[in-house]
Motif scaffolding. Sequence first.
Motif, PDB file in Angstrom:
ATOM      1  N   ARG A   4       0.835  -1.208   0.000  1.00 45.53           N
ATOM      2  CA  ARG A   4       0.000   0.000   0.000  1.00 45.53           C
ATOM      3  C   ARG A   4       0.865   1.251   0.000  1.00 45.53           C
ATOM      4  O   ARG A   4       0.624   2.195  -0.757  1.00 45.53           O
ATOM      5  N   GLN A   5       1.892   1.249   0.845  1.00 42.87           N
ATOM      6  CA  GLN A   5       2.778   2.402   0.952  1.00 42.87           C
ATOM      7  C   GLN A   5       3.503   2.665  -0.370  1.00 42.87           C
ATOM      8  O   GLN A   5       3.593   3.806  -0.842  1.00 42.87           O
ATOM      9  N   THR A   6       4.006   1.600  -0.981  1.00 40.57           N
ATOM     10  CA  THR A   6       4.713   1.740  -2.254  1.00 40.57           C
ATOM     11  C   THR A   6       3.778   2.242  -3.342  1.00 40.57           C
ATOM     12  O   THR A   6       4.137   3.128  -4.135  1.00 40.57           O
ATOM     13  N   HIS A   7       2.567   1.682  -3.391  1.00 37.93           N
ATOM     14  CA  HIS A   7       1.582   2.102  -4.388  1.00 37.93           C
ATOM     15  C   HIS A   7       1.261   3.590  -4.249  1.00 37.93           C
ATOM     16  O   HIS A   7       1.239   4.330  -5.239  1.00 37.93           O
ATOM     17  N   ARG A   8       1.021   4.034  -3.011  1.00 41.99           N
ATOM     18  CA  ARG A   8       0.691   5.442  -2.783  1.00 41.99           C
ATOM     19  C   ARG A   8       1.820   6.363  -3.245  1.00 41.99           C
ATOM     20  O   ARG A   8       1.591   7.411  -3.852  1.00 41.99           O
ATOM     21  N   GLN A   9       3.060   5.978  -2.945  1.00 47.00           N
ATOM     22  CA  GLN A   9       4.191   6.798  -3.323  1.00 47.00           C
ATOM     23  C   GLN A   9       4.351   6.866  -4.839  1.00 47.00           C
ATOM     24  O   GLN A   9       4.606   7.940  -5.405  1.00 47.00           O
ATOM     25  N   LEU A  10       4.164   5.746  -5.505  1.00 41.86           N
ATOM     26  CA  LEU A  10       4.292   5.728  -6.965  1.00 41.86           C
ATOM     27  C   LEU A  10       3.183   6.550  -7.628  1.00 41.86           C
ATOM     28  O   LEU A  10       3.432   7.251  -8.617  1.00 41.86           O
ATOM     29  N   VAL A  11       1.957   6.458  -7.114  1.00 40.48           N
ATOM     30  CA  VAL A  11       0.869   7.266  -7.655  1.00 40.48           C
ATOM     31  C   VAL A  11       1.187   8.743  -7.491  1.00 40.48           C
ATOM     32  O   VAL A  11       1.001   9.550  -8.406  1.00 40.48           O
ATOM     33  N   ARG A  12       1.672   9.100  -6.321  1.00 36.86           N
ATOM     34  CA  ARG A  12       2.020  10.494  -6.044  1.00 36.86           C
ATOM     35  C   ARG A  12       3.047  11.009  -7.059  1.00 36.86           C
ATOM     36  O   ARG A  12       2.903  12.110  -7.616  1.00 36.86           O
ATOM     37  N   GLU A  13       4.078  10.214  -7.308  1.00 40.94           N
ATOM     38  CA  GLU A  13       5.113  10.625  -8.257  1.00 40.94           C
ATOM     39  C   GLU A  13       4.549  10.761  -9.661  1.00 40.94           C
ATOM     40  O   GLU A  13       4.885  11.711 -10.389  1.00 40.94           O
ATOM     41  N   LYS A  14       3.679   9.818 -10.057  1.00 41.27           N
ATOM     42  CA  LYS A  14       3.081   9.865 -11.387  1.00 41.27           C
ATOM     43  C   LYS A  14       2.174  11.096 -11.539  1.00 41.27           C
ATOM     44  O   LYS A  14       2.154  11.745 -12.591  1.00 41.27           O
ATOM     45  N   VAL A  15       1.402  11.395 -10.503  1.00 45.58           N
ATOM     46  CA  VAL A  15       0.512  12.560 -10.562  1.00 45.58           C
ATOM     47  C   VAL A  15       1.327  13.840 -10.679  1.00 45.58           C
ATOM     48  O   VAL A  15       0.967  14.750 -11.435  1.00 45.58           O
ATOM     49  N   MET A  16       2.430  13.910  -9.954  1.00 47.20           N
ATOM     50  CA  MET A  16       3.290  15.099 -10.043  1.00 47.20           C
ATOM     51  C   MET A  16       3.840  15.255 -11.457  1.00 47.20           C
ATOM     52  O   MET A  16       3.895  16.367 -12.002  1.00 47.20           O
TER      53      MET A  16
END
Length: 498
Positions: A250-262
């Motif tokens: 979950r933590q990894t997924h959230r971080q990757l989504v955040r980077e992609k959105v940025m």
Amino acid sequence: MSSLFTGDFSIPKLALLVILLSISYHVSISVYNLLFHPLASYPGPILHRISILPRTAYLLRGELPFHVTNLHAKYGPVVRIAPDELAFCDPQAWKDIYGHKPQGQDEFPKDNKFYRPIKSTPANIFSSSRNDHALLRRQLAHGFSDRSMREQEHIIGAYVDLLVKRLQEHSKGGTKALNMREWLNWTTFDIIGDLGLGSSFECLEKAEYNPWVRVITKAIKSSSYMQAITAVGGTRLVTWVAQSGLWKSRQTHRQLVREKVMQRMELGAERPDLIEGLLKKQKEWQMSLRQISINASRLIVAGSETTATLLSGTVFFLTTHEDKLAKLAHEVRSSFKSDEEITLSSVGDLTYMLACLDECLRMYPPVAVGFPRVTPKGGGTIAGHFIPAGYTVSVWQWAINHDPRFWTDPYEFKPERFLGDPRYKNDRFDAMQPFSVGPRNCIGKNLAYAEMRLILAKIIYNFDMRLDDGALNWLASQKNYVLWDKPVLGVYITPVTQ
């Protein structure tokens, strides 16, 4: 028991007292749930009526949708599957629970134990309140409009063409069985990655899972476990696990989504994707990066895994019903003179294909469980039953889609039922609502249908398919943890000479 309170109050006596009090408490709760609870009049197994544990056990075993179906067969259209929860198997229940409500009447809110087990998670398109949901949906609707779909066609089409190319390269002329579950997953994830975040996961390009996609699939299954813990009163434990970093997927997924959105936000220019509407309102609504990311995350999962699941199921049913596959192949190949003619628009004329997809949605709904809601303040009437406020209610998709009261030959793959065949004139088509109904029905329904039709049409036009013998029990062997845990779907595909 009075002897416990005489003489020295030793540790063994204290332990015995605690045990006796605990037993008395749980016996009292069980008696209340069974005889005096507001839902006590509704049928169901005794253990389900007195405790949440049996329901939780079936969830963890991946058997809950099938178990609920069996309970309906035994107890009828309304079953008490937990002390505070009722399952309905009635077409009218779709309207009563999920449908639009008259002015001044409260809708049935979503059950946060299912949609938002971790309270610190920002509200999103799936879990927000009625008013917030309306605002979010209005903005997201731009990305799912007919205009946006036309503008997205070249994006979607490019990935489907790449799928065909990769299948041609890897099938080795039909001598090697390909795992179509993987290829369909890769396609839908690449498409939704581009439409939702501005860039592909490159699964098709590399013919392998992107590590992030593996993280997503792990997080989906883990969510079921967290829901089970929440159901038995472990909300604080779930929150602690999420915040402690122990839930790594979950933590990894959230971080990757955040980077992609940025990265998507840094593009600056408008593009016809699914979060453009939110980005336009970011400053006005003071939406944080976290809020935008959580909505993007939900769209990615909902727009990829479910579509790939339905396509996998359709391939399985077609390859196990050769007459249906031959009929569909004739429709597709006689409708187009070249691969280039197959577009998001033109596939809309394939009536037999739509019937095959609809029948698969009935036989193998991507979300087989119920969409849980809570009865509102003042209670509500569902299929003629008044339910007091504060209880969980839902229609379970697998159960209602296989109920012989509503379907002729409910466990047989019969696309003809959706084409007016008189043998199925008594079928209740309103019993099947794979995209739900009402103000919170699936916003991506039209995109999902168009995408599935295009992918399936391109595959059927370019290849003959034959199921590997090892996959004959593909559906029968599956477990369901809200979404399906799909095994390998081996299929031999042979390029067609047009």
